[in-house]
Scaffold this motif. Sequence first.
Motif, PDB file in Angstrom:
ATOM      1  N   GLU A 263      44.904  58.839 -62.885  1.00  0.00           N
ATOM      2  CA  GLU A 263      43.977  57.877 -62.429  1.00  0.00           C
ATOM      3  C   GLU A 263      42.533  58.679 -62.878  1.00  0.00           C
ATOM      4  O   GLU A 263      42.374  59.780 -62.919  1.00  0.00           O
ATOM      5  CB  GLU A 263      43.926  58.084 -60.817  1.00  0.00           C
ATOM      6  CG  GLU A 263      42.878  57.137 -60.080  1.00  0.00           C
ATOM      7  CD  GLU A 263      42.988  57.342 -58.699  1.00  0.00           C
ATOM      8  OE1 GLU A 263      42.127  58.116 -58.082  1.00  0.00           O
ATOM      9  OE2 GLU A 263      43.918  56.862 -58.079  1.00  0.00           O
ATOM     10  N   ILE A 264      41.576  57.749 -63.165  1.00  0.00           N
ATOM     11  CA  ILE A 264      40.124  58.028 -63.743  1.00  0.00           C
ATOM     12  C   ILE A 264      39.210  57.431 -63.045  1.00  0.00           C
ATOM     13  O   ILE A 264      39.115  56.348 -62.571  1.00  0.00           O
ATOM     14  CB  ILE A 264      40.111  57.472 -65.272  1.00  0.00           C
ATOM     15  CG1 ILE A 264      41.381  57.948 -65.977  1.00  0.00           C
ATOM     16  CG2 ILE A 264      38.812  57.845 -65.812  1.00  0.00           C
ATOM     17  CD1 ILE A 264      41.457  57.120 -67.324  1.00  0.00           C
ATOM     18  N   SER A 265      38.003  58.501 -62.839  1.00  0.00           N
ATOM     19  CA  SER A 265      37.083  57.935 -62.019  1.00  0.00           C
ATOM     20  C   SER A 265      35.879  58.785 -62.562  1.00  0.00           C
ATOM     21  O   SER A 265      35.673  59.525 -63.529  1.00  0.00           O
ATOM     22  CB  SER A 265      37.093  58.036 -60.527  1.00  0.00           C
ATOM     23  OG  SER A 265      37.062  59.882 -60.252  1.00  0.00           O
ATOM     24  N   ARG A 266      34.816  58.415 -61.781  1.00  0.00           N
ATOM     25  CA  ARG A 266      33.461  59.213 -62.228  1.00  0.00           C
ATOM     26  C   ARG A 266      33.849  60.651 -62.049  1.00  0.00           C
ATOM     27  O   ARG A 266      32.855  61.583 -62.545  1.00  0.00           O
ATOM     28  CB  ARG A 266      32.299  58.831 -61.321  1.00  0.00           C
ATOM     29  CG  ARG A 266      31.896  57.288 -61.429  1.00  0.00           C
ATOM     30  CD  ARG A 266      30.947  56.575 -60.404  1.00  0.00           C
ATOM     31  NE  ARG A 266      30.620  55.335 -60.329  1.00  0.00           N
ATOM     32  CZ  ARG A 266      29.286  54.916 -60.852  1.00  0.00           C
ATOM     33  NH1 ARG A 266      28.453  55.576 -61.274  1.00  0.00           N
ATOM     34  NH2 ARG A 266      29.394  53.661 -61.138  1.00  0.00           N
ATOM     35  N   ASP A 267      34.572  61.016 -61.301  1.00  0.00           N
ATOM     36  CA  ASP A 267      34.563  62.612 -61.057  1.00  0.00           C
ATOM     37  C   ASP A 267      35.599  63.161 -61.903  1.00  0.00           C
ATOM     38  O   ASP A 267      35.928  64.382 -61.645  1.00  0.00           O
ATOM     39  CB  ASP A 267      35.053  62.886 -59.560  1.00  0.00           C
ATOM     40  CG  ASP A 267      34.189  62.305 -58.330  1.00  0.00           C
ATOM     41  OD1 ASP A 267      32.954  62.433 -58.634  1.00  0.00           O
ATOM     42  OD2 ASP A 267      34.499  61.537 -57.405  1.00  0.00           O
ATOM     43  N   THR A 268      36.274  62.322 -62.731  1.00  0.00           N
ATOM     44  CA  THR A 268      37.508  63.157 -63.603  1.00  0.00           C
ATOM     45  C   THR A 268      36.634  63.992 -64.665  1.00  0.00           C
ATOM     46  O   THR A 268      35.901  63.886 -65.206  1.00  0.00           O
ATOM     47  CB  THR A 268      38.123  62.024 -64.555  1.00  0.00           C
ATOM     48  OG1 THR A 268      38.742  61.244 -63.573  1.00  0.00           O
ATOM     49  CG2 THR A 268      39.191  62.542 -65.433  1.00  0.00           C
ATOM     50  N   PRO A 269      37.085  65.288 -64.744  1.00  0.00           N
ATOM     51  CA  PRO A 269      36.609  66.251 -65.481  1.00  0.00           C
ATOM     52  C   PRO A 269      36.940  65.672 -66.914  1.00  0.00           C
ATOM     53  O   PRO A 269      37.890  65.419 -67.163  1.00  0.00           O
ATOM     54  CB  PRO A 269      37.257  67.676 -65.185  1.00  0.00           C
ATOM     55  CG  PRO A 269      38.481  67.421 -64.367  1.00  0.00           C
ATOM     56  CD  PRO A 269      38.264  65.988 -63.822  1.00  0.00           C
ATOM     57  N   ALA A 270      35.933  66.058 -67.836  1.00  0.00           N
ATOM     58  CA  ALA A 270      36.271  65.814 -69.305  1.00  0.00           C
ATOM     59  C   ALA A 270      35.539  66.610 -70.228  1.00  0.00           C
ATOM     60  O   ALA A 270      34.478  67.450 -69.702  1.00  0.00           O
ATOM     61  CB  ALA A 270      35.852  64.326 -69.511  1.00  0.00           C
ATOM     62  N   PHE A 271      35.830  66.551 -71.459  1.00  0.00           N
ATOM     63  CA  PHE A 271      35.315  67.662 -72.425  1.00  0.00           C
ATOM     64  C   PHE A 271      33.887  66.962 -72.681  1.00  0.00           C
ATOM     65  O   PHE A 271      33.566  65.760 -73.003  1.00  0.00           O
ATOM     66  CB  PHE A 271      35.780  67.194 -73.692  1.00  0.00           C
ATOM     67  CG  PHE A 271      35.403  67.999 -74.898  1.00  0.00           C
ATOM     68  CD1 PHE A 271      35.618  69.605 -75.148  1.00  0.00           C
ATOM     69  CD2 PHE A 271      34.447  67.588 -75.936  1.00  0.00           C
ATOM     70  CE1 PHE A 271      35.200  70.307 -75.935  1.00  0.00           C
ATOM     71  CE2 PHE A 271      34.004  68.386 -76.935  1.00  0.00           C
ATOM     72  CZ  PHE A 271      34.594  69.778 -76.822  1.00  0.00           C
ATOM     73  N   ALA A 272      32.667  67.963 -72.104  1.00  0.00           N
ATOM     74  CA  ALA A 272      31.358  67.671 -72.081  1.00  0.00           C
ATOM     75  C   ALA A 272      30.899  67.209 -73.588  1.00  0.00           C
ATOM     76  O   ALA A 272      31.285  67.447 -74.547  1.00  0.00           O
ATOM     77  CB  ALA A 272      30.643  68.890 -71.790  1.00  0.00           C
ATOM     78  N   PRO A 273      29.933  66.103 -73.493  1.00  0.00           N
ATOM     79  CA  PRO A 273      29.161  65.329 -72.439  1.00  0.00           C
ATOM     80  C   PRO A 273      30.084  64.165 -72.059  1.00  0.00           C
ATOM     81  O   PRO A 273      29.371  63.187 -71.373  1.00  0.00           O
ATOM     82  CB  PRO A 273      27.968  64.808 -73.032  1.00  0.00           C
ATOM     83  CG  PRO A 273      28.154  64.674 -74.626  1.00  0.00           C
ATOM     84  CD  PRO A 273      29.350  65.494 -74.821  1.00  0.00           C
ATOM     85  N   ARG A 274      31.442  63.852 -72.098  1.00  0.00           N
ATOM     86  CA  ARG A 274      32.002  62.806 -71.876  1.00  0.00           C
ATOM     87  C   ARG A 274      32.034  62.573 -70.331  1.00  0.00           C
ATOM     88  O   ARG A 274      32.201  63.383 -69.389  1.00  0.00           O
ATOM     89  CB  ARG A 274      33.625  62.848 -72.295  1.00  0.00           C
ATOM     90  CG  ARG A 274      33.559  63.131 -73.784  1.00  0.00           C
ATOM     91  CD  ARG A 274      35.118  62.979 -74.218  1.00  0.00           C
ATOM     92  NE  ARG A 274      35.291  63.364 -75.364  1.00  0.00           N
ATOM     93  CZ  ARG A 274      36.193  63.750 -76.111  1.00  0.00           C
ATOM     94  NH1 ARG A 274      37.336  63.712 -75.465  1.00  0.00           N
ATOM     95  NH2 ARG A 274      36.465  63.725 -77.516  1.00  0.00           N
ATOM     96  N   GLY A 275      32.058  61.165 -69.989  1.00  0.00           N
ATOM     97  CA  GLY A 275      32.303  60.643 -68.815  1.00  0.00           C
ATOM     98  C   GLY A 275      32.464  59.266 -68.514  1.00  0.00           C
ATOM     99  O   GLY A 275      32.193  58.732 -69.677  1.00  0.00           O
ATOM    100  N   VAL A 276      32.735  58.634 -67.390  1.00  0.00           N
ATOM    101  CA  VAL A 276      33.062  57.219 -67.256  1.00  0.00           C
ATOM    102  C   VAL A 276      32.504  56.636 -65.837  1.00  0.00           C
ATOM    103  O   VAL A 276      32.139  57.625 -64.877  1.00  0.00           O
ATOM    104  CB  VAL A 276      34.546  56.982 -67.334  1.00  0.00           C
ATOM    105  CG1 VAL A 276      35.103  57.133 -68.685  1.00  0.00           C
ATOM    106  CG2 VAL A 276      35.327  57.386 -66.179  1.00  0.00           C
ATOM    107  N   ALA A 277      32.062  55.488 -65.758  1.00  0.00           N
ATOM    108  CA  ALA A 277      31.702  55.014 -64.508  1.00  0.00           C
ATOM    109  C   ALA A 277      31.956  53.419 -64.511  1.00  0.00           C
ATOM    110  O   ALA A 277      31.824  52.693 -65.506  1.00  0.00           O
ATOM    111  CB  ALA A 277      30.198  55.044 -64.326  1.00  0.00           C
ATOM    112  N   VAL A 278      32.386  52.684 -63.370  1.00  0.00           N
ATOM    113  CA  VAL A 278      32.640  51.325 -63.323  1.00  0.00           C
ATOM    114  C   VAL A 278      31.604  50.923 -62.189  1.00  0.00           C
ATOM    115  O   VAL A 278      31.531  51.477 -61.089  1.00  0.00           O
ATOM    116  CB  VAL A 278      34.148  51.251 -62.750  1.00  0.00           C
ATOM    117  CG1 VAL A 278      34.346  49.815 -62.227  1.00  0.00           C
ATOM    118  CG2 VAL A 278      35.052  51.486 -63.819  1.00  0.00           C
TER     119      VAL A 278
END
Length: 315
Positions: free
Chosen positions: A68-83
């Motif tokens: 499951e992916i959300s704004r809080d999912t840790p990722a290799f910086a500076p990556r991130g997602v938002a819906v």
Amino acid sequence: MQKAKILISASIILGFIGAVGSASADDRFISRFGPDDQIGAANYLSSDVTLAASKLISKGKVYSLGMEISRDTPAFAPRGVAVTVFSPGQSGNKTIGSNAGTYNDDMFTGWLGVGTQIDGLGHLGDHHTYYNNNHAEDMVAATGLTKLGIENVPPMATRGVLLNVAAIKGAARLDGGYVITLDDIMAAQKAAGTEIRKGDVVLIHTGWLDLVGKDNALYGKTEPGIGLEAAEWLATRGVVAVGGDTWGLEAVPHEDPNAFFPVHVKLLAENGVYILENIVTKDLAADRAHEFLFVLGQAKLKGAVQMIINPVAIR
């Protein structure tokens, strides 16, 4: 994003930039499938491979291998997602049409290398040279890759093999930085009661993904993963892809702490073998499901380097 992750990512990237030179031909990156090849080890897929894999289904149990992916999912910086969700033209409780219809729409903002993902062959290279001697100046554009884009990857329906390295090491979770050796791969293969074959997708269970939501800082700072010898052996077996329940597949820090993801270069650029990251392997491991039909059909976003995915295993 965690401060520690940003710092480690920045230091790796700066080291990489300092090592970059001019693009040049490299015999390591020449495709065995011809000068126009853009799909690498996916050439090993065939109807015969798929039919053989389908015969592994005996229980009809389906496993979701995507997280499951959300704004809080840790990722290799500076990556991130938002819906962001909108209800266009319906403010003030307005409705649409004679039937008083309503609808919601959504906008995705973010990076395609977050959560469970496939790395395409244009992701990692050496001196700006990528798989099949494709040079950055000839294929990399801000609007998308003109070669090796994720849209070229054919659907995968093949045998999946789970190697539970955590189990053969007697651990629920391998330590961060642990380098999975060829001996580990051979021992896990023996424990699985199978042999890696051409056309396989190999998934490695380390237990590392269990840290997400519990200790995101540790999860993103380091990880266990395969070393170069293990990666080379898997590639020589003719596997289509190698995946794991970690954010980067290979050990971080690597055997050479100054190297920039050398296993990625070995698999993607040198051998055309795809990398699958953050694969949810815990259910397969719990069921001791070592062989299964692996199915993946990623979104064909033209020119994309990588893609968020939700592959499935069926047994």
